[in-house]
Design a protein around this motif. Sequence first.
Motif, PDB file in Angstrom:
ATOM      1  N   ALA A  22     -27.854  -8.251 -35.871  1.00 26.01           N
ATOM      2  CA  ALA A  22     -27.441  -8.159 -37.271  1.00 26.01           C
ATOM      3  C   ALA A  22     -27.184  -9.572 -37.795  1.00 26.01           C
ATOM      4  O   ALA A  22     -26.450 -10.337 -37.173  1.00 26.01           O
ATOM      5  CB  ALA A  22     -26.183  -7.309 -37.408  1.00 26.01           C
ATOM      6  N   ALA A  23     -27.804  -9.901 -38.911  1.00 23.05           N
ATOM      7  CA  ALA A  23     -27.590 -11.199 -39.548  1.00 23.05           C
ATOM      8  C   ALA A  23     -26.449 -11.075 -40.544  1.00 23.05           C
ATOM      9  O   ALA A  23     -26.405 -10.135 -41.332  1.00 23.05           O
ATOM     10  CB  ALA A  23     -28.859 -11.657 -40.259  1.00 23.05           C
ATOM     11  N   GLY A  24     -25.525 -12.021 -40.479  1.00 17.85           N
ATOM     12  CA  GLY A  24     -24.421 -12.032 -41.433  1.00 17.85           C
ATOM     13  C   GLY A  24     -24.890 -12.458 -42.812  1.00 17.85           C
ATOM     14  O   GLY A  24     -25.955 -13.055 -42.970  1.00 17.85           O
ATOM     15  N   ARG A  25     -24.109 -12.165 -43.800  1.00 18.05           N
ATOM     16  CA  ARG A  25     -24.491 -12.490 -45.177  1.00 18.05           C
ATOM     17  C   ARG A  25     -24.052 -13.885 -45.591  1.00 18.05           C
ATOM     18  O   ARG A  25     -24.512 -14.402 -46.591  1.00 18.05           O
ATOM     19  CB  ARG A  25     -23.875 -11.476 -46.127  1.00 18.05           C
ATOM     20  N   ARG A  26     -23.150 -14.493 -44.839  1.00 21.69           N
ATOM     21  CA  ARG A  26     -22.593 -15.779 -45.232  1.00 21.69           C
ATOM     22  C   ARG A  26     -23.405 -16.932 -44.635  1.00 21.69           C
ATOM     23  O   ARG A  26     -23.038 -17.524 -43.642  1.00 21.69           O
ATOM     24  CB  ARG A  26     -21.144 -15.866 -44.793  1.00 21.69           C
ATOM     25  N   VAL A  27     -24.525 -17.231 -45.256  1.00 21.92           N
ATOM     26  CA  VAL A  27     -25.375 -18.345 -44.839  1.00 21.92           C
ATOM     27  C   VAL A  27     -24.769 -19.620 -45.410  1.00 21.92           C
ATOM     28  O   VAL A  27     -24.428 -19.680 -46.590  1.00 21.92           O
ATOM     29  CB  VAL A  27     -26.826 -18.172 -45.352  1.00 21.92           C
ATOM     30  N   ARG A  28     -24.626 -20.631 -44.556  1.00 17.34           N
ATOM     31  CA  ARG A  28     -24.079 -21.909 -45.003  1.00 17.34           C
ATOM     32  C   ARG A  28     -25.120 -22.995 -44.815  1.00 17.34           C
ATOM     33  O   ARG A  28     -25.941 -22.913 -43.912  1.00 17.34           O
ATOM     34  CB  ARG A  28     -22.831 -22.264 -44.211  1.00 17.34           C
ATOM     35  N   LEU A  44     -26.661 -19.514 -39.948  1.00 16.36           N
ATOM     36  CA  LEU A  44     -26.668 -18.090 -40.258  1.00 16.36           C
ATOM     37  C   LEU A  44     -25.942 -17.336 -39.152  1.00 16.36           C
ATOM     38  O   LEU A  44     -26.335 -17.435 -37.989  1.00 16.36           O
ATOM     39  CB  LEU A  44     -28.121 -17.605 -40.355  1.00 16.36           C
ATOM     40  N   ARG A  54     -24.165 -18.439 -34.083  1.00 18.45           N
ATOM     41  CA  ARG A  54     -24.750 -18.929 -35.322  1.00 18.45           C
ATOM     42  C   ARG A  54     -26.170 -19.401 -35.045  1.00 18.45           C
ATOM     43  O   ARG A  54     -26.409 -20.127 -34.077  1.00 18.45           O
ATOM     44  CB  ARG A  54     -23.945 -20.100 -35.872  1.00 18.45           C
TER      45      ARG A  54
END
Length: 117
Positions: A22-28, A44, A54
């Motif tokens: 599952a990829a998180g939504r908070r990409v920095r 990500l 990450r």
Amino acid sequence: AEALARAEAHPAVIEALGEPLAAGRRVRGEVDDGGPAGRARLALPLSGPRGSGRLLVDAERRGEVWSFTRLELRLDDGEVVDLLAAPPPPADTGTVVRLLRPAPRAPWHAVGIDGRS
């Protein structure tokens, strides 16, 4: 999208995190896409049933072609999986595998659906 697809298909990532990923939504990170060249540096969040970490992506664009300069998974326990390095050979299961074409090597170059760069 390509970085995530590579992570989802990489045997060491699957072994470390499990499936499904599952990829998180908070990409920095940051993307500089102006002019004839560009750069991207992103982090990500990625997780699975066995752990999380990450996905770190550094890429450069020359003209229309993006190339990865770094693509690695940094697990929360500190382990690092380099997705640009050749994956380890599969365990010997007695199955014969025929390679149809060599695996892509770093740096990766984007190719469109029509096969053109």
